[in-house]
Enzyme design. Structure first.
Site, PDB file in Angstrom:
ATOM      1  N   ASP A  41       0.905  -1.162  -0.096  1.00  0.00           N
ATOM      2  CA  ASP A  41      -0.054  -0.059  -0.002  1.00  0.00           C
ATOM      3  C   ASP A  41       0.966   1.322  -0.028  1.00  0.00           C
ATOM      4  O   ASP A  41       2.116   1.098   0.841  1.00  0.00           O
ATOM      5  CB  ASP A  41      -0.932   0.058   1.124  1.00  0.00           C
ATOM      6  CG  ASP A  41      -2.100   0.985   0.977  1.00  0.00           C
ATOM      7  OD1 ASP A  41      -3.316   0.448   0.922  1.00  0.00           O
ATOM      8  OD2 ASP A  41      -2.057   2.102   0.910  1.00  0.00           O
ATOM      9  N   ASP A  62       4.488   3.018  -3.504  1.00  0.00           N
ATOM     10  CA  ASP A  62       3.667   3.786  -4.644  1.00  0.00           C
ATOM     11  C   ASP A  62       3.811   2.936  -5.952  1.00  0.00           C
ATOM     12  O   ASP A  62       4.762   2.858  -6.584  1.00  0.00           O
ATOM     13  CB  ASP A  62       4.338   5.073  -4.780  1.00  0.00           C
ATOM     14  CG  ASP A  62       3.551   5.829  -5.814  1.00  0.00           C
ATOM     15  OD1 ASP A  62       3.473   7.228  -6.052  1.00  0.00           O
ATOM     16  OD2 ASP A  62       2.583   5.192  -6.256  1.00  0.00           O
ATOM     17  N   SER A 126     -16.091   0.538  -9.952  1.00  0.00           N
ATOM     18  CA  SER A 126     -16.978   1.070  -9.206  1.00  0.00           C
ATOM     19  C   SER A 126     -18.397   1.432 -10.013  1.00  0.00           C
ATOM     20  O   SER A 126     -18.378   1.567 -11.257  1.00  0.00           O
ATOM     21  CB  SER A 126     -16.441   2.302  -8.813  1.00  0.00           C
ATOM     22  OG  SER A 126     -17.468   3.250  -8.244  1.00  0.00           O
ATOM     23  N   ALA A 127     -19.397   1.500  -9.152  1.00  0.00           N
ATOM     24  CA  ALA A 127     -20.667   1.954  -9.535  1.00  0.00           C
ATOM     25  C   ALA A 127     -20.581   3.426 -10.454  1.00  0.00           C
ATOM     26  O   ALA A 127     -21.268   3.812 -10.953  1.00  0.00           O
ATOM     27  CB  ALA A 127     -21.595   1.888  -8.700  1.00  0.00           C
ATOM     28  N   TYR A 157     -13.040  10.260 -11.259  1.00  0.00           N
ATOM     29  CA  TYR A 157     -13.050   8.947 -10.566  1.00  0.00           C
ATOM     30  C   TYR A 157     -13.694   7.751 -11.552  1.00  0.00           C
ATOM     31  O   TYR A 157     -12.975   6.783 -11.913  1.00  0.00           O
ATOM     32  CB  TYR A 157     -13.440   8.869  -9.303  1.00  0.00           C
ATOM     33  CG  TYR A 157     -13.646   7.669  -8.442  1.00  0.00           C
ATOM     34  CD1 TYR A 157     -14.849   7.052  -8.513  1.00  0.00           C
ATOM     35  CD2 TYR A 157     -12.536   7.006  -7.921  1.00  0.00           C
ATOM     36  CE1 TYR A 157     -15.011   5.804  -7.784  1.00  0.00           C
ATOM     37  CE2 TYR A 157     -12.859   5.958  -7.137  1.00  0.00           C
ATOM     38  CZ  TYR A 157     -13.736   5.512  -7.202  1.00  0.00           C
ATOM     39  OH  TYR A 157     -13.882   3.955  -6.387  1.00  0.00           O
ATOM     40  N   LYS A 161     -12.095   4.471 -13.723  1.00  0.00           N
ATOM     41  CA  LYS A 161     -12.481   3.306 -13.418  1.00  0.00           C
ATOM     42  C   LYS A 161     -13.066   2.406 -14.770  1.00  0.00           C
ATOM     43  O   LYS A 161     -12.542   1.723 -15.200  1.00  0.00           O
ATOM     44  CB  LYS A 161     -13.793   3.302 -12.298  1.00  0.00           C
ATOM     45  CG  LYS A 161     -13.347   3.287 -11.074  1.00  0.00           C
ATOM     46  CD  LYS A 161     -12.424   2.416 -10.478  1.00  0.00           C
ATOM     47  CE  LYS A 161     -12.024   2.729  -9.266  1.00  0.00           C
ATOM     48  NZ  LYS A 161     -10.838   1.566  -8.778  1.00  0.00           N
ATOM     49  N   LYS A 200     -17.537   7.652   3.459  1.00  0.00           N
ATOM     50  CA  LYS A 200     -18.682   7.431   2.575  1.00  0.00           C
ATOM     51  C   LYS A 200     -19.844   7.807   3.401  1.00  0.00           C
ATOM     52  O   LYS A 200     -19.590   7.664   4.593  1.00  0.00           O
ATOM     53  CB  LYS A 200     -18.775   6.168   1.905  1.00  0.00           C
ATOM     54  CG  LYS A 200     -17.506   6.160   0.672  1.00  0.00           C
ATOM     55  CD  LYS A 200     -17.857   4.804  -0.240  1.00  0.00           C
ATOM     56  CE  LYS A 200     -16.806   3.773   0.484  1.00  0.00           C
ATOM     57  NZ  LYS A 200     -16.815   2.289  -0.227  1.00  0.00           N
ATOM     58  N   ARG A 295     -29.228   5.422  -7.185  1.00  0.00           N
ATOM     59  CA  ARG A 295     -28.187   4.327  -7.660  1.00  0.00           C
ATOM     60  C   ARG A 295     -28.860   3.095  -6.814  1.00  0.00           C
ATOM     61  O   ARG A 295     -29.158   3.029  -5.599  1.00  0.00           O
ATOM     62  CB  ARG A 295     -26.607   4.719  -7.301  1.00  0.00           C
ATOM     63  CG  ARG A 295     -25.751   3.579  -7.720  1.00  0.00           C
ATOM     64  CD  ARG A 295     -24.436   4.003  -7.508  1.00  0.00           C
ATOM     65  NE  ARG A 295     -23.994   5.091  -8.515  1.00  0.00           N
ATOM     66  CZ  ARG A 295     -23.002   5.880  -8.282  1.00  0.00           C
ATOM     67  NH1 ARG A 295     -22.331   5.736  -7.123  1.00  0.00           N
ATOM     68  NH2 ARG A 295     -22.632   6.521  -9.017  1.00  0.00           N
TER      69      ARG A 295
HETATM   70  N1  GKE Z   1     -19.910  11.253   2.306  1.00  0.00           N
HETATM   71  C1  GKE Z   1     -21.091  11.514   2.920  1.00  0.00           C
HETATM   72  N2  GKE Z   1     -20.922  12.271   4.123  1.00  0.00           N
HETATM   73  N3  GKE Z   1     -22.129  11.507   2.134  1.00  0.00           N
HETATM   74  C2  GKE Z   1     -23.534  11.979   2.680  1.00  0.00           C
HETATM   75  C3  GKE Z   1     -23.279  12.614   4.162  1.00  0.00           C
HETATM   76  C4  GKE Z   1     -21.954  12.649   4.537  1.00  0.00           C
HETATM   77  O1  GKE Z   1     -21.987  13.202   5.740  1.00  0.00           O
HETATM   78  N4  GKE Z   1     -24.605  13.240   4.264  1.00  0.00           N
HETATM   79  C5  GKE Z   1     -25.329  12.631   3.256  1.00  0.00           C
HETATM   80  N5  GKE Z   1     -24.556  12.207   2.384  1.00  0.00           N
HETATM   81  C6  GKE Z   1     -24.947  11.792   0.906  1.00  0.00           C
HETATM   82  C7  GKE Z   1     -24.254  12.281  -0.194  1.00  0.00           C
HETATM   83  O2  GKE Z   1     -24.525  13.574  -0.419  1.00  0.00           O
HETATM   84  C8  GKE Z   1     -24.468  11.079  -1.262  1.00  0.00           C
HETATM   85  O3  GKE Z   1     -25.736  11.803  -1.919  1.00  0.00           O
HETATM   86  C9  GKE Z   1     -24.874   9.923  -0.457  1.00  0.00           C
HETATM   87  O4  GKE Z   1     -24.871  10.422   0.755  1.00  0.00           O
HETATM   88  C10 GKE Z   1     -23.735   8.990  -0.872  1.00  0.00           C
HETATM   89  O5  GKE Z   1     -22.668   9.784  -0.635  1.00  0.00           O
HETATM   90  P1  GKE Z   1     -21.122   8.826  -0.560  1.00  0.00           P
HETATM   91  O6  GKE Z   1     -21.487   7.487   0.302  1.00  0.00           O
HETATM   92  O7  GKE Z   1     -20.186   9.565  -0.315  1.00  0.00           O
HETATM   93  O8  GKE Z   1     -20.793   8.345  -2.145  1.00  0.00           O
HETATM   94  P2  GKE Z   1     -21.464   7.948  -3.333  1.00  0.00           P
HETATM   95  O9  GKE Z   1     -22.570   6.612  -3.178  1.00  0.00           O
HETATM   96  O10 GKE Z   1     -22.525   9.105  -3.963  1.00  0.00           O
HETATM   97  O11 GKE Z   1     -20.624   7.656  -4.456  1.00  0.00           O
HETATM   98  C11 GKE Z   1     -19.624   6.562  -4.147  1.00  0.00           C
HETATM   99  O12 GKE Z   1     -19.878   5.480  -4.836  1.00  0.00           O
HETATM  100  C12 GKE Z   1     -19.094   4.396  -4.656  1.00  0.00           C
HETATM  101  C13 GKE Z   1     -19.486   3.256  -5.530  1.00  0.00           C
HETATM  102  O13 GKE Z   1     -20.833   3.240  -5.139  1.00  0.00           O
HETATM  103  C14 GKE Z   1     -18.263   7.200  -4.285  1.00  0.00           C
HETATM  104  O14 GKE Z   1     -17.728   8.368  -3.449  1.00  0.00           O
HETATM  105  C15 GKE Z   1     -16.997   6.005  -4.211  1.00  0.00           C
HETATM  106  O15 GKE Z   1     -16.759   5.957  -2.867  1.00  0.00           O
HETATM  107  C16 GKE Z   1     -17.482   4.719  -4.866  1.00  0.00           C
HETATM  108  O16 GKE Z   1     -17.427   4.934  -6.307  1.00  0.00           O
END
Ligand code: GKE
Length: 342
Positions: A41, A62, A126-127, A157, A161, A200, A295
């Site tokens: 890592d 790296d 990733s999705a 990102y 992917k 997340k 999603r």
């Molecule tokens: N991170 C975060 N923190 N998200 C929040 C928060 C908070 O305090 N409060 C609400 N949310 C909402 C975000 O605005 C978003 O709409 C939803 O939760 C999910 O945010 P997330 O978990 O940060 O990321 P996403 O699911 O939108 O996207 C992620 O998808 C993954 C694959 O499914 C990506 O950031 C990657 O971690 C990854 O590709």
């Protein structure tokens, strides 16, 4: 309906990104199943979420430097590329160039694997590779694998992917390197980031509820309007699906995710129930990173290909995650900056 006994054993396996969340769980499982593990890592030792002395560990390595890739793929049977510069929406929306540079990791590893005749290679996609125009409503139909095209992935990102998926396919077509590619749908669980900007939503909201309960606050901050929907897959299920896929003969990108779609508000309610508090007031921050509106993962293909499906409900997975974050915060405080932006 599904077969239960599954194991990869007696192989020499390289896990790149082993200091990270999913990588650490993958190392743990493969060690338990009787494999010899080489773990690398970019993070220094003190930032690894899980660190197993019985593995051959390469800290602060790296893989954007191809000489490191060539060094660690010697005499390796299988390679799992779990490494990329990523995080929740708060990170990937604000670090697009950094996220795109993960293409160097995957490309260098593929070149090294081809040179050293590695048998099989896994890439964690990733999705975010999915066409964003198909994710503009809440409670959408689960995304099918073909929904990645026409291409319109998450900026930065998601493009890395999708591009790296295609790079894997061409290394298989042109050089015969066996590849397996999974599109992960928001994996969550213990031994992952819950603070510092890369977290997340599941871990972030657990942290916010734990903190509010501890400090008798009445309100928690929520990004967006709370109506946006997602599915979240518990990390043990992600590892199980990944290993089953790896041993299958399916080499096209395939979903590894949950189809239990909830709104962020519904997830918060589950977390509040786990914490035993009445519901908090919500401060909806509409200016915060929101990602897509809705999603979900369609799991028809993975059920057909692997004769397997995840079992853990969101409520049960959140309960395990909440308890781990709460114990971490009690020990170390809430401002753990595991690995801030380099
Ligand atoms: N991170 C975060 N923190 N998200 C929040 C928060 C908070 O305090 N409060 C609400 N949310 C909402 C975000 O605005 C978003 O709409 C939803 O939760 C999910 O945010 P997330 O978990 O940060 O990321 P996403 O699911 O939108 O996207 C992620 O998808 C993954 C694959 O499914 C990506 O950031 C990657 O971690 C990854 O590709």
């Amino acid at each position: 309906m599904f077969n239960n006994n599954f194991m990869i054993k007696s192989k020499k396996i390289l896990i790149v990104g082993a200091g990270g969340f999913i990588g650490g769980h993958l190392v743990n499982r493969l060690l338990k199943d009787g494999n010899s593990i080489v773990a690398s890592d970019i993070k220094p030792k003190e930032y690894w979420f899980q660190d197993f002395p019985e593995a051959e560990n390469h800290y602060a390595m790296d893989m954007k430097d191809i000489s490191n890739c060539r060094k660690v793929v010697e005499n390796i049977d299988y390679v799992f590329n779990m490494a990329c510069n990523m995080g929740g929406m708060g990170f990937i929306e604000n670090n697009k160039a950094e996220c795109m540079q993960s293409v160097l990791i995957n490309t260098n590893l593929l070149i090294a694997c081809k040179e050293k005749k590695v048998q099989r290679y896994f890439f964690s996609s990733s999705a975010c590779a999915y066409n964003t125009t198909k994710q503009k409503d809440v409670f959408i139909e689960g995304l099918k694998e073909e929904d990645a095209y026409p291409a319109n992935p998450e900026d930065g990102y998601g493009w890395e992917k999708l591009f790296s998926e295609r790079m894997c396919r061409h290394f298989q077509e042109d050089y015969g390197l066996e590849v397996r590619v999974a599109r992960y749908h928001n994996i969550y669980g213990p031994y992952g980031t819950y603070d510092g900007g890369r977290e997340k939503a599941p871990a972030a909201l657990c942290r916010k509820v734990i903190l509010a309960k501890k400090e008798n606050l009445e309100t928690i901050d929520v990004w967006g309007d709370g109506q946006q929907t997602r599915t979240f897959l518990y990390v043990d299920e992600c590892v199980e699906g990944t290993l089953r896929l790896f041993e299958s003969n399916h080499s096209d990108p395939i979903n590894i995710g949950s189809d239990e779609q909830v709104s962020i508000n519904q997830m918060i309610e589950m977390i509040e129930n786990i914490s035993g508090v009445n519901s908090f007031n919500k401060n909806y921050q509409l200016d915060k990173p929101k990602g897509v509106r809705g999603r979900s993962s369609n799991n028809d293909l993975i059920k057909k290909v692997l004769n397997w499906s995840y079992k853990m409900s969101l409520k049960d997975g959140l309960s395990k995650t909440y308890k781990w974050i709460e114990s971490e915060m009690n020990q170390k405080g809430s401002n753990i900056n595991r690995f801030t932006k380099s």
